[in-house]
Design an enzyme around this catalytic site. Structure first.
Site, short mmCIF file in Angstrom:
data_model
loop_
_atom_site.label_atom_id
_atom_site.label_comp_id
_atom_site.label_asym_id
_atom_site.label_seq_id
_atom_site.Cartn_x
_atom_site.Cartn_y
_atom_site.Cartn_z
N LEU A 110 86.96 19.71 -10.59
CA LEU A 110 86.94 20.50 -9.35
C LEU A 110 86.66 21.98 -9.61
O LEU A 110 87.13 22.54 -10.59
CB LEU A 110 88.28 20.33 -8.62
CG LEU A 110 88.70 18.88 -8.32
CD1 LEU A 110 90.04 18.85 -7.60
CD2 LEU A 110 87.63 18.16 -7.51
N GLY A 156 83.91 25.24 -5.06
CA GLY A 156 83.26 24.53 -3.95
C GLY A 156 84.21 23.49 -3.38
O GLY A 156 84.43 23.42 -2.16
N HIS A 157 84.81 22.70 -4.28
CA HIS A 157 85.79 21.69 -3.82
C HIS A 157 86.99 22.39 -3.18
O HIS A 157 87.53 21.92 -2.18
CB HIS A 157 86.29 20.85 -5.00
CG HIS A 157 85.23 20.07 -5.70
ND1 HIS A 157 84.78 20.37 -6.95
CD2 HIS A 157 84.52 18.98 -5.30
CE1 HIS A 157 83.84 19.51 -7.31
NE2 HIS A 157 83.66 18.66 -6.33
N ASP A 184 75.08 19.32 -1.00
CA ASP A 184 74.49 17.98 -0.98
C ASP A 184 74.00 17.71 0.44
O ASP A 184 74.59 16.94 1.20
CB ASP A 184 75.53 16.95 -1.43
CG ASP A 184 75.96 17.19 -2.86
OD1 ASP A 184 75.13 17.02 -3.76
OD2 ASP A 184 77.11 17.60 -3.09
N GLN A 241 73.26 14.14 1.33
CA GLN A 241 74.46 13.29 1.28
C GLN A 241 75.28 13.38 2.57
O GLN A 241 75.63 12.36 3.16
CB GLN A 241 75.32 13.67 0.09
CG GLN A 241 76.69 12.98 0.07
CD GLN A 241 77.45 13.23 -1.22
OE1 GLN A 241 77.25 12.52 -2.18
NE2 GLN A 241 78.34 14.21 -1.24
N SER A 296 78.55 23.87 -9.02
CA SER A 296 78.37 22.43 -9.21
C SER A 296 79.08 22.04 -10.50
O SER A 296 79.10 22.81 -11.47
CB SER A 296 76.87 22.13 -9.34
OG SER A 296 76.68 20.86 -9.95
#
Ligand code: PAF
Length: 288
Positions: free
Chosen positions: A35, A38-39, A153, A156, A188
């Site tokens: 992680l 971003g997470h 993403d 996605q 990322s």
């Protein structure tokens, strides 16, 4: 914070929470671990909107092609747990592949048609089938009210949103803004693969998108012209090997020949920097 590794344990823990709290909303952040900020931004968004926050950490074998990085995908579960704890996550679901798919694998899967065939789907055949199969399965197990996905993403989250609509799943998909390094590189888990030299070059994905954005603001609407601008720029950066650069309708992901003001246009890029495949995108603004 509780960590569940089995589906039964997670289901029971969610049931306990539902009994204890008055109709809590459940926010779900599906991840493959390792992680980063971003997470963290997805988790924070979930924390701000939902009563209960559940994070899954599972490197899903179904979404990796035979020559992709499944085995070497970075895993750092203890660090991930600390980050989740610090952000107030209630439950982590961290199953093994055996727990998720059983010893006899998965007979049933979700197939994504047109939306999954182009952009990243063209060079990663079956990738979005794998993503949708695991996400659908996780939705079944976690039963979230909202699920949070990063806009990095771009394909996605749109595909998952479409799956939810097509299969009438009672989940709201919440797309969240891209988090970037100081120089603009999108965060990322795969950035860790980059050598120092590649890391410096990786910023050209973002710079290519900004070049297109700038030309669009100055009035260039022709997609061919915009693409040739980008190709000329990338020709000066041979460490960045383009996989695709596409301008597509921001809703349907259909390619467009010209940017038209009335519909949002997404400019998406994927490129190899060394052996690492990176993606980025921008929703084009037409005014400064
Ligand atoms: O974006 C990811 O990390 C993965 O594709 C996801 C959504 C967790 C499914 O494995």
């Amino acid at each position: 914070m509780k960590i569940c590794t089995s589906i039964t344990d997670l289901r029971q823990s969610i049931l306990d929470i539902r009994v204890k709290m008055q109709k809590p909303t459940i926010g779900f952040v599906p991840t493959m671990g390792f992680l980063h900020e971003g997470h963290a931004s997805l988790i924070k968004r979930a924390r701000s909107l939902d009563d209960v926050v559940i994070v899954s950490i599972f490197v899903n074998p179904l979404q990796f092609g035979p020559n992709e990085d499944y085995n070497r995908y970075p895993r750092e579960i203890e660090q991930d747990e600390k980050l989740c704890e610090g952000l107030g996550v209630d439950l982590i679901f961290a199953p093994t592949a055996l727990e998720m798919y059983g010893a006899d694998g998965c007979e049933t899967s979700i197939h994504v048609a047109y939306l999954g065939d182009h952009l990243c789907g063209a060079s990663r055949p079956g990738h979005f089938d794998g993503v949708c199969t695991v996400v659908a399965k996780l939705f079944q197990i976690v039963t979230p009210d909202r699920a949070y996905f990063g806009k990095k993403d771009a394909q996605q989250w749109r595909i998952v949103r479409r799956m939810v609509k097509d299969l009438s799943m009672p989940v709201e998909i919440v797309p969240c803004e891209i988090v970037r390094e100081e120089d603009g590189l999108a965060k990322s888990s795969r950035n860790v693969y980059l050598s120092p030299e590649e890391r410096q070059e990786a910023v050209h994905l973002r710079k290519t998108l900004l070049l297109i954005q700038d030309a669009a603001i100055k009035g260039q609407r022709d997609v061919k012209q915009l693409k040739s601008l980008a190709l000329a720029y990338l020709a000066d950066h041979p460490l960045v090997a383009l996989d695709y650069l596409e301008l597509v309708d921001g809703d349907t992901l259909q390619p467009c020949a010209a940017i038209r003001g009335e519909a949002p246009t997404l400019c998406a890029i994927a490129a190899y920097v060394g052996k690492t495949r990176l993606i980025d995108n921008i929703e084009l603004e037409l005014r400064a």
